[in-house]
Scaffold this motif. Structure first.
Motif, PDB file in Angstrom:
ATOM      1  N   GLU A  52       0.836  -1.205   0.000  1.00 35.51           N
ATOM      2  CA  GLU A  52       0.000   0.000   0.000  1.00 35.51           C
ATOM      3  C   GLU A  52       0.868   1.251   0.000  1.00 35.51           C
ATOM      4  OE1 GLU A  52      -3.146  -1.202  -0.996  1.00 35.51           O
ATOM      5  OE2 GLU A  52      -3.328   0.873  -0.267  1.00 35.51           O
ATOM      6  N   LEU A  53       1.899   1.229   0.863  1.00 34.99           N
ATOM      7  CA  LEU A  53       2.794   2.396   0.967  1.00 34.99           C
ATOM      8  C   LEU A  53       3.551   2.616  -0.331  1.00 34.99           C
ATOM      9  CD1 LEU A  53       4.391   1.842   4.489  1.00 34.99           C
ATOM     10  CD2 LEU A  53       2.745   3.609   3.823  1.00 34.99           C
ATOM     11  N   VAL A  54       4.158   1.549  -0.819  1.00 30.33           N
ATOM     12  CA  VAL A  54       5.086   1.698  -1.943  1.00 30.33           C
ATOM     13  C   VAL A  54       4.345   2.022  -3.249  1.00 30.33           C
ATOM     14  CG1 VAL A  54       5.393  -0.691  -2.767  1.00 30.33           C
ATOM     15  CG2 VAL A  54       7.357   0.797  -2.519  1.00 30.33           C
ATOM     16  N   LEU A  55       3.089   1.567  -3.354  1.00 32.85           N
ATOM     17  CA  LEU A  55       2.342   1.848  -4.603  1.00 32.85           C
ATOM     18  C   LEU A  55       1.642   3.208  -4.582  1.00 32.85           C
ATOM     19  CD1 LEU A  55       0.721  -1.474  -5.853  1.00 32.85           C
ATOM     20  CD2 LEU A  55       3.012  -0.575  -6.169  1.00 32.85           C
ATOM     21  N   HIS A  56       1.550   3.829  -3.393  1.00 32.80           N
ATOM     22  CA  HIS A  56       0.764   5.062  -3.342  1.00 32.80           C
ATOM     23  C   HIS A  56       1.487   6.285  -2.802  1.00 32.80           C
ATOM     24  CE1 HIS A  56      -2.373   1.847  -3.653  1.00 32.80           C
ATOM     25  NE2 HIS A  56      -2.642   2.621  -4.677  1.00 32.80           N
ATOM     26  N   GLU A  57       2.636   6.090  -2.129  1.00 32.56           N
ATOM     27  CA  GLU A  57       3.352   7.246  -1.568  1.00 32.56           C
ATOM     28  C   GLU A  57       4.577   7.566  -2.432  1.00 32.56           C
ATOM     29  OE1 GLU A  57       2.396   8.796   1.239  1.00 32.56           O
ATOM     30  OE2 GLU A  57       0.806   7.367   1.738  1.00 32.56           O
ATOM     31  N   MET A  59       8.355   8.473  -2.971  1.00 27.57           N
ATOM     32  CA  MET A  59       9.527   8.230  -2.111  1.00 27.57           C
ATOM     33  C   MET A  59      10.806   8.142  -2.936  1.00 27.57           C
ATOM     34  SD  MET A  59       8.776   4.253  -1.070  1.00 27.57           S
ATOM     35  CE  MET A  59       7.120   4.604  -0.497  1.00 27.57           C
ATOM     36  N   ASP A  60      11.907   8.245  -2.239  1.00 28.56           N
ATOM     37  CA  ASP A  60      13.241   8.152  -2.824  1.00 28.56           C
ATOM     38  C   ASP A  60      13.469   6.743  -3.399  1.00 28.56           C
ATOM     39  OD1 ASP A  60      16.327   8.586  -2.632  1.00 28.56           O
ATOM     40  OD2 ASP A  60      15.940   6.922  -1.262  1.00 28.56           O
ATOM     41  N   ALA A  61      14.292   6.644  -4.465  1.00 28.85           N
ATOM     42  CA  ALA A  61      14.482   5.360  -5.161  1.00 28.85           C
ATOM     43  C   ALA A  61      15.076   4.280  -4.257  1.00 28.85           C
ATOM     44  CB  ALA A  61      15.375   5.561  -6.389  1.00 28.85           C
ATOM     45  N   LEU A  62      16.000   4.675  -3.358  1.00 25.72           N
ATOM     46  CA  LEU A  62      16.576   3.669  -2.453  1.00 25.72           C
ATOM     47  C   LEU A  62      15.518   3.192  -1.457  1.00 25.72           C
ATOM     48  CD1 LEU A  62      18.803   1.960  -1.180  1.00 25.72           C
ATOM     49  CD2 LEU A  62      19.629   3.992   0.020  1.00 25.72           C
ATOM     50  N   THR A  63      14.725   4.140  -0.935  1.00 23.65           N
ATOM     51  CA  THR A  63      13.652   3.761   0.003  1.00 23.65           C
ATOM     52  C   THR A  63      12.718   2.761  -0.676  1.00 23.65           C
ATOM     53  OG1 THR A  63      13.764   6.014   0.844  1.00 23.65           O
ATOM     54  CG2 THR A  63      11.875   4.700   1.543  1.00 23.65           C
ATOM     55  N   GLY A 105      15.925  -0.490 -13.990  1.00 22.91           N
ATOM     56  CA  GLY A 105      15.706   0.063 -15.330  1.00 22.91           C
ATOM     57  C   GLY A 105      14.913   1.366 -15.291  1.00 22.91           C
ATOM     58  N   GLY A 106      13.734   1.331 -14.683  1.00 24.31           N
ATOM     59  CA  GLY A 106      12.819   2.490 -14.702  1.00 24.31           C
ATOM     60  C   GLY A 106      13.335   3.682 -13.917  1.00 24.31           C
ATOM     61  N   ARG A 107      13.739   3.450 -12.671  1.00 23.43           N
ATOM     62  CA  ARG A 107      14.183   4.560 -11.802  1.00 23.43           C
ATOM     63  C   ARG A 107      15.679   4.839 -11.924  1.00 23.43           C
ATOM     64  NH1 ARG A 107       9.329   6.219 -10.456  1.00 23.43           N
ATOM     65  NH2 ARG A 107       8.277   5.266  -8.679  1.00 23.43           N
ATOM     66  N   GLY A 108      16.419   3.939 -12.542  1.00 24.05           N
ATOM     67  CA  GLY A 108      17.861   4.153 -12.708  1.00 24.05           C
ATOM     68  C   GLY A 108      18.671   3.843 -11.470  1.00 24.05           C
ATOM     69  N   PHE A 109      18.082   3.069 -10.538  1.00 22.29           N
ATOM     70  CA  PHE A 109      18.820   2.721  -9.323  1.00 22.29           C
ATOM     71  C   PHE A 109      19.928   1.719  -9.631  1.00 22.29           C
ATOM     72  CE2 PHE A 109      19.503   0.550  -5.288  1.00 22.29           C
ATOM     73  CZ  PHE A 109      19.776   1.640  -4.485  1.00 22.29           C
TER      74      PHE A 109
END
Ligand code: ADP
Ligand code: TYD
Length: 213
Positions: A52-57, A59-63, A105-109
Motif C-alpha cells: 500500500e505504501l510503496v504503490l501510493h506514496e 519516495m526516494d528510489a533507495l527507500t 531500469g525504470g528509476r535508474g537505481f
C-alpha cells in the motif's frame, strides 16, 4: 516427496500477467499439484501493508527498493519457502526481476546494489540463493500496454508513469533475461489473448507432472 516448483510472472503493467496466471494454476491443479498463488509486493499481511505504501506514496528510489526487498524477505520466509518445502507449486505475480526492471531500469537505481540486496534477502537458511525455476516474461510494447490499460483500471503510482519509463522497465527485463537466460521464457504479449494463453501453456507444460507419474 515431490519437489517444490517456483514460477514467477513478469512484464510491464498491462502486459497480461493477471489474465493468464489463473489458467496456469488450473493446469497444475488438474495435474494433482497443490498451488500457492501469490504476488509481490505483497503475499503476507505485513507485505500487503508495505505494498500500500510503496504503490501510493512518493519516495526516494533507495527507500522504494528497500521496501520492495523488505516485503520480499517477509514473503519468502512466511510463504514461499514453507510452500516449496511442502512440495507445492508457487505461482508468483512478480518477483525480484520486477525490482531490477522498475527500480533498476525504470528509476535508474544502481544495478550492482540491487544484486547485493538480492543476495542478502534471497539466501535461504540452507545457503542457497532462491530464484524462480521459471520466469514467464510477458513482453509488450509500452504503447500497446498503455492502450490496454486506458480502458481497464484507475492507474497506481507506477501505472501513471510516462511511456519512456516503461521503455526503460522493458529494457531492464531484457537485461535480466540476458544475464540469466536459463530460467526466462519470453512470451510475445502483443498477440491475441488466445495465442498468448497457448504460448504460456507451452512454456509451463514441461514442468507439469507427466500423467501416471
Ligand atoms: N492479448 C490481449 N489482447 C488484448 N487485451 C488484453 C490481452 N491480454 C490482456 N488484455 C487486457 O489488457 C488489460 C491488462 O491486462 P492484465 O492481465 O491486467 O495485465 P497485467 O496483470 O500484466 O498488468 C486487461 O484489461 C486485459 O483484459
Ligand atoms: C514486485 C515489484 C513491483 N513493482 C511495481 C510494478 C507494478 O507497477 C506494481 C504492482 O504490480 P502489480 O501487482 O502487477 O499491479 P496490479 O495489481 O495493478 O496488476 O509494483 C516494482 O516497482 N518493483 C517490484 O519489485
Amino acid at each position: 516427496m515431490t519437489r517444490g516448483l517456483f514460477i514467477s510472472f513478469e512484464g510491464i503493467d498491462g502486459a497480461g500477467k493477471s489474465t493468464h496466471i489463473e489458467r496456469v494454476a488450473a493446469l497444475f491443479r488438474q495435474a494433482g499439484r497443490a498451488v500457492v498463488l501469490t504476488r509481490e509486493p505483497g503475499g503476507t499481511p505485513l507485505s500487503e501493508k508495505l505494498r500500500e505504501l510503496v504503490l501510493h506514496e512518493p519516495m526516494d528510489a533507495l527507500t522504494e527498493a528497500l521496501l520492495m526487498f523488505a516485503a520480499r524477505r517477509e514473503h519468502l520466509v512466511q510463504v514461499i519457502e514453507p510452500a516449496l518445502a511442502r512440495g507445492d507449486v508457487v505461482l508468483c505475480d512478480r518477483f525480484t526481476d520486477a525490482t531490477f526492471a522498475y527500480q533498476g531500469g525504470g528509476r535508474g537505481f544502481d544495478w550492482q546494489v540491487l544484486g547485493q540486496l538480492e543476495a542478502m534477502v534471497q539466501t535461504t537458511a540452507q545457503g542457497v540463493l532462491r530464484q524462480p525455476d521459471l520466469t514467464v516474461w510477458f513482453d509488450l510494447d509500452p504503447q500497446i500496454a498503455a492502450e490496454r490499460l486506458a480502458s481497464a483500471r484507475v492507474p497506481d503510482k507506477f501505472e501513471s508513469q510516462p511511456a519512456d519509463f516503461f521503455a526503460a522497465v522493458r529494457a531492464g527485463y531484457a537485461k535480466r533475461q540476458a544475464e540469466m537466460p536459463g530460467r526466462f521464457a519470453r512470451i510475445d504479449a502483443s498477440q491475441t489473448r488466445e495465442a498468448v494463453g497457448e504460448a504460456v501453456a507451452q512454456v509451463v507444460t514441461p514442468w507439469l507432472p507427466r500423467s501416471g507419474s
